[in-house]
Each structure stands twice: as structure tokens, then as C-alpha cells.
Scaffold this active site. Structure first.
Site, PDB file in Angstrom:
ATOM      1  N   HIS A   6       0.836  -1.196   0.000  1.00 10.74           N
ATOM      2  CA  HIS A   6       0.000   0.000   0.000  1.00 10.74           C
ATOM      3  C   HIS A   6       0.874   1.251   0.000  1.00 10.74           C
ATOM      4  CE1 HIS A   6       1.041  -0.610   4.229  1.00 10.74           C
ATOM      5  NE2 HIS A   6       0.733   0.661   4.462  1.00 10.74           N
ATOM      6  N   HIS A  49       0.364   5.815   1.158  1.00 14.83           N
ATOM      7  CA  HIS A  49      -0.489   6.817   1.800  1.00 14.83           C
ATOM      8  C   HIS A  49      -0.282   8.196   1.183  1.00 14.83           C
ATOM      9  CE1 HIS A  49      -1.223   3.926   5.030  1.00 14.83           C
ATOM     10  NE2 HIS A  49       0.077   3.841   5.256  1.00 14.83           N
ATOM     11  N   HIS A  65       5.061   0.602   0.034  1.00 12.24           N
ATOM     12  CA  HIS A  65       5.720  -0.172   1.087  1.00 12.24           C
ATOM     13  C   HIS A  65       4.828  -1.307   1.590  1.00 12.24           C
ATOM     14  CE1 HIS A  65       3.437   3.005   3.205  1.00 12.24           C
ATOM     15  NE2 HIS A  65       3.278   2.103   4.170  1.00 12.24           N
ATOM     16  N   HIS A  67       8.460  22.981  30.396  1.00 14.88           N
ATOM     17  CA  HIS A  67       8.962  23.421  29.103  1.00 14.88           C
ATOM     18  C   HIS A  67       7.799  23.594  28.143  1.00 14.88           C
ATOM     19  CE1 HIS A  67       8.419  19.090  28.594  1.00 14.88           C
ATOM     20  NE2 HIS A  67       8.411  19.294  27.285  1.00 14.88           N
ATOM     21  N   HIS A  70       7.114  23.608  23.463  1.00 13.10           N
ATOM     22  CA  HIS A  70       7.692  23.335  22.152  1.00 13.10           C
ATOM     23  C   HIS A  70       7.272  24.440  21.183  1.00 13.10           C
ATOM     24  CE1 HIS A  70       8.907  19.399  23.608  1.00 13.10           C
ATOM     25  NE2 HIS A  70       7.701  19.298  24.127  1.00 13.10           N
ATOM     26  N   GLU A 128       2.570  18.682  20.502  1.00 11.63           N
ATOM     27  CA  GLU A 128       3.275  17.452  20.872  1.00 11.63           C
ATOM     28  C   GLU A 128       2.274  16.311  21.015  1.00 11.63           C
ATOM     29  OE1 GLU A 128       6.128  15.636  24.458  1.00 11.63           O
ATOM     30  OE2 GLU A 128       5.370  17.693  24.578  1.00 11.63           O
ATOM     31  N   GLU A 171       7.440  10.774  22.035  1.00  5.69           N
ATOM     32  CA  GLU A 171       6.815  12.048  21.686  1.00  5.69           C
ATOM     33  C   GLU A 171       7.115  12.358  20.232  1.00  5.69           C
ATOM     34  OE1 GLU A 171       9.890  15.208  23.644  1.00  5.69           O
ATOM     35  OE2 GLU A 171       8.811  13.940  25.078  1.00  5.69           O
TER      36      GLU A 171
END
Length: 433
Positions: free
Chosen positions: A146, A148, A191, A325, A327, A332, A386
Site C-alpha cells: 500500500h 499513503h 511499502h 517546558h 515546544h 506534541e 513524543e
């Protein structure tokens, strides 16, 4: 913990019999003019207050007695697993939508040779950038050929697999992946995946939250089954009857024998900077600054083909903290593979909410939202992945920011002693022990 001083006074009276007069003696003296007792004076009452709260028993009752028991219409097991949904964190405030989804809440699709279950935007609407799935293959089973419309990222966490892929230039790659290894297929690349061990399982992630939309996944047998056989015969140079046995319904995963034939391309291999595989299992994962665990970053800087999904694989030791923190480049997305965690997400204004996590949970922290992750276990490592829809992992440390800002500004803003500001570490402490 915010203390209710009137409640403390009444509690003290009930425990000691001492009247709350302005001159009452005891571990602390009630002051005239509404003066509040000091932290040291109230320290002896904290164990009593902690006993009064009942979040650990699945009851929404805090230390001051606010709340009440559930009289019905609740799931006690879920309440015990999610004390922070009951109001355990007094610092939570405002309206923050749900940012958590458990794969155990997803419908499992049973197939010959394995299963799959997904988390897409309709499950977790806050996850705009990334959708994900857990997929299981028995030995020899194939996730059929398949491609994507979106990029695919994968992480093996049980067993071993073979991936096979071909790009637009005719270069190919056939590679074996072990536990901890990662792959990335750019959008549109052909793939397939096959299981090698008796049981094999991996995490899949895609750089579009709406992964189930029509026109996202294209299976080869679907295409062939819905193309006139005369066209197939002309295209492949074979008799049309060859395609009589092509499955009419998409099998998705099918049983097969383990491939033993090595196929080479006249155009060469996908290797080096073009490789679709990153063998993290063969790398030494570095100790993270702060001494609380290990953190491996896999992004375009060390895995050049992975331009739209950047990742980190994190192990946090018992009681450890992923420092406060945010990002700056993307929201995330997280998958918790082992252990138990707590995280508070600050989305701006005065809005913050705390969530509890266990193995198999996913989460999304909105773009630029402040947060931490704490390992709440005393004995077990916390392991999570993450992901970011970005070419690299980037974070800004709250402590480092404050330490590298003129100290007078920080002290005056937060109303804290300037000596505290001078003591802040100027280096990131990613995982604090």
C-alpha cells in the site's frame, strides 16, 4: 497546597480543644488582625489534611472537605486511574478540553494474521497534526502492499519485522527491524511490512490527524480489483485470467510465509541519507541532562529522510520529572509505552488541567502549551514516545529561560528573592531525578 485558614483553625479546635482566641497557645499562635500562620506553624497539620482528601479512593473530596461522594453514574475503575479528573490538583483552572485517549478505548479490527486499532482526530479532536495506530502481526503475516497520501512513522516495541519499500526513482530497501527500531515512509512511497517473530507489534503514526479520510490510504489489491482486467493484462503483459483470484475485499493483513528472497533494484538501494530505517536498537541512548533518565532524539538531523515527523524516545526513572517546558514549532503528540505518569498542561490565560497516564495511553499537548511530565511510580520506569509534525525536536526550558533573563526582571515579576533567580541552572535539566 492552598490552605484554608479558617478551616485550619476549626480543625485545630476540634483536635486540641483549645479555643481560637487571639492568645491561644499551641504549635502556632492565632494572630490578631487576621495575620496568617506561617508555613512552619501549619506543617504538623499537613498529614491530617492529606488523610482527609479521598482522591486515591476514587472520591472527589479534597482536604478542605469540598466535594462529595459519587452516588451512582460513574465508573469506579476509571475514577481510581484518573484522580486528577476528580480535582486532585488545586492549581487546575479554567476550561481545557480532553487531551487524552487510550488505545483500549479504540475499536480493535480483527484480521487474518493480526489486528489493528487506531486513534484519529474523531477520537481525540485536539490532535490535529498526528493520527496513530497499534498494529500486530503474527509470524509471516503481511500488512499488504500500500501507500499513503501522508507520511508514515513506525516504532517496533515487540518482536521483529521486515519492511520493504520502493521510491519514485525505482530505488528499494528491504530491511529487518528489531525492538526500538524506527522507520519513516515519505508520503506516496510504496511499502509493506511482514512479521518475523511469533508475535510482532508496533506503533504507527501519520502526519495528519484525519487519517481515516477517503483518499488517504491506497491498497494495491483494491486498485487491481477495481481496474478492468483487459487494462491489467495490457499493463502487465500477461493473460487477463491471472487476476481472477485477486481478493475482491481488502484483506488489510493476511497470513503468509516469511519472505526469503532478496530482491535488488537496477537503480540502487535506499541507503545512507535516503534510508527509510533508523536502527535505534544499535545506538547507545545518552543520559539526559538532569540525571533522571535517557532521551534519544530522532529527527532530520540524524535521520535525514524524516522531514515531517520528529521524535524523541524517553525513559524517566521512578519519581523523575520532565522539566517544565514548551515546544515552539508544533503540538506534541505522545504515546505511553510503559509505566504511570502525571502531566499538567497550561494552554494560556489561567487555563490549566492535569491528566493521569498509563501504558497504552496517547495524548496531545497543544502547540506552544507549557507542561511537564512526572513519573508517579516509585519502582517502575516511565517510557514514552513524543512526536511532532516538524523536521526537528525543539523545546524551551522554563528554568533556562528564567536563568538567562536579567535577574531583577524575574524576581520582580514572580515576587521571589533575587538570590533564588541567581541559583537557577542556565543549562537545560531535561529529566530531573
Amino acid at each position: 497546597m492552598k490552605l484554608d485558614y479558617l478551616g485550619l483553625a476549626l480543625l485545630w479546635v476540634s483536635l486540641t480543644g483549645v479555643g481560637a482566641s487571639p492568645v491561644a497557645e499551641g504549635p502556632f499562635r492565632f494572630r490578631r488582625g487576621g495575620e496568617k500562620p506561617t508555613r512552619a506553624q501549619t506543617k504538623h497539620l499537613r498529614p491530617v489534611l492529606e488523610k482527609r482528601q479521598q482522591f486515591a479512593q476514587g472520591k472527589p473530596i479534597d482536604a478542605a472537605g469540598k466535594g462529595a461522594v459519587f452516588s451512582g453514574g460513574t465508573n469506579p475503575q476509571l475514577d481510581l486511574q484518573n484522580p486528577d479528573n476528580l480535582g486532585a490538583q488545586g492549581t487546575d483552572n479554567g476550561l481545557v478540553v480532553n487531551l487524552k485517549w487510550a488505545f483500549s478505548d479504540s475499536k480493535t479490527r480483527l484480521l487474518s494474521g493480526g489486528w489493528v486499532r487506531e486513534q484519529v482526530v474523531t477520537d481525540l479532536p485536539a490532535s490535529h497534526d498526528i493520527a496513530a495506530a497499534q498494529q500486530h502481526l503474527r509470524k509471516g503475516a503481511i500488512r499488504e502492499l500500500h501507500w499513503h497520501r501522508v507520511a508514515e512513522w513506525g516504532y517496533v516495541y515487540a518482536g521483529s519485522i521486515i519492511i520493504s519499500a520502493v521510491d519514485e526513482d525505482g530505488k528499494n530497501q528491504v530491511d529487518t527491524l528489531q525492538v526500538g527500531d524506527i522507520w519513516y515512509f515519505p508520503k506516496g512511497q510504496a511499502h509493506t511490512i511482514q512479521g518475523l517473530s511469533d508475535e510482532n507489534e508496533y506503533l504507527l503514526a501519520f502526519d495528519d490527524g484525519n487519517f481515516d479520510a477517503v483518499g488517504t490510504t491506497f491498497n494495491v489489491d483494491d486498485w487491481i480489483a477495481h481496474t478492468p482486467k483487459s487494462i491489467l493484462a495490457k499493463n502487465f503483459g500477461v493473460n487477463a485470467s491471472i487476476f481472477d483470484s485477486v481478493p475482491a475485499a481488502n484483506p488489510y493483513i493476511l497470513n503468509a510465509n516469511v519472505s526469503s528472497i532478496n530482491i535488488t533494484s537496477p537503480y540502487g538501494k535506499l541507503e545512507g541519507n535516503s534510508s527509510y530505517v533508523y536502527h535505534l536498537s544499535q545506538k547507545k541512548t545518552p543520559e539526559a541532562p538532569g540525571g533522571g533518565g535517557t532521551l534519544a532524539i530522532i529527527d532530520s538531523r540524524n535521520f535525514p529522510i524524516s522531514t515531517t515527523l520528529a521524535a524523541a524516545v524517553v525513559t524517566l526513572r521512578p519519581g523523575g520529572l520532565r522539566e517544565l517546558h514548551w515546544h515552539p514549532t508544533a503540538e506534541e503528540w505522545l504515546y505511553f509505552n510503559q509505566g504511570h505518569a502525571r502531566a499538567t498542561v497550561f494552554i494560556g490565560g489561567a487555563n490549566a488541567r492535569t491528566f493521569d497516564f498509563s501504558a497504552g495511553d496517547t495524548a496531545v499537548f497543544p502547540d506552544n502549551s507549557g507542561h511537564y511530565i512526572e513519573n508517579t511510580s516509585k519502582t517502575e520506569d516511565l517510557v514514552w514516545i513524543e512526536l511532532y509534525k516538524a523536521d526537528r525536536v525543539a523545546d524551551i526550558s522554563l528554568t533556562q529561560w528564567l536563568a538567562l533573563t536579567p535577574p531583577e526582571l524575574v524576581a520582580q515579576t514572580l515576587k521571589i528573592p533575587i538570590s533564588v533567580v541567581y541559583g537557577l541552572k542556565k543549562e537545560k535539566q531535561l529529566l530531573i531525578k
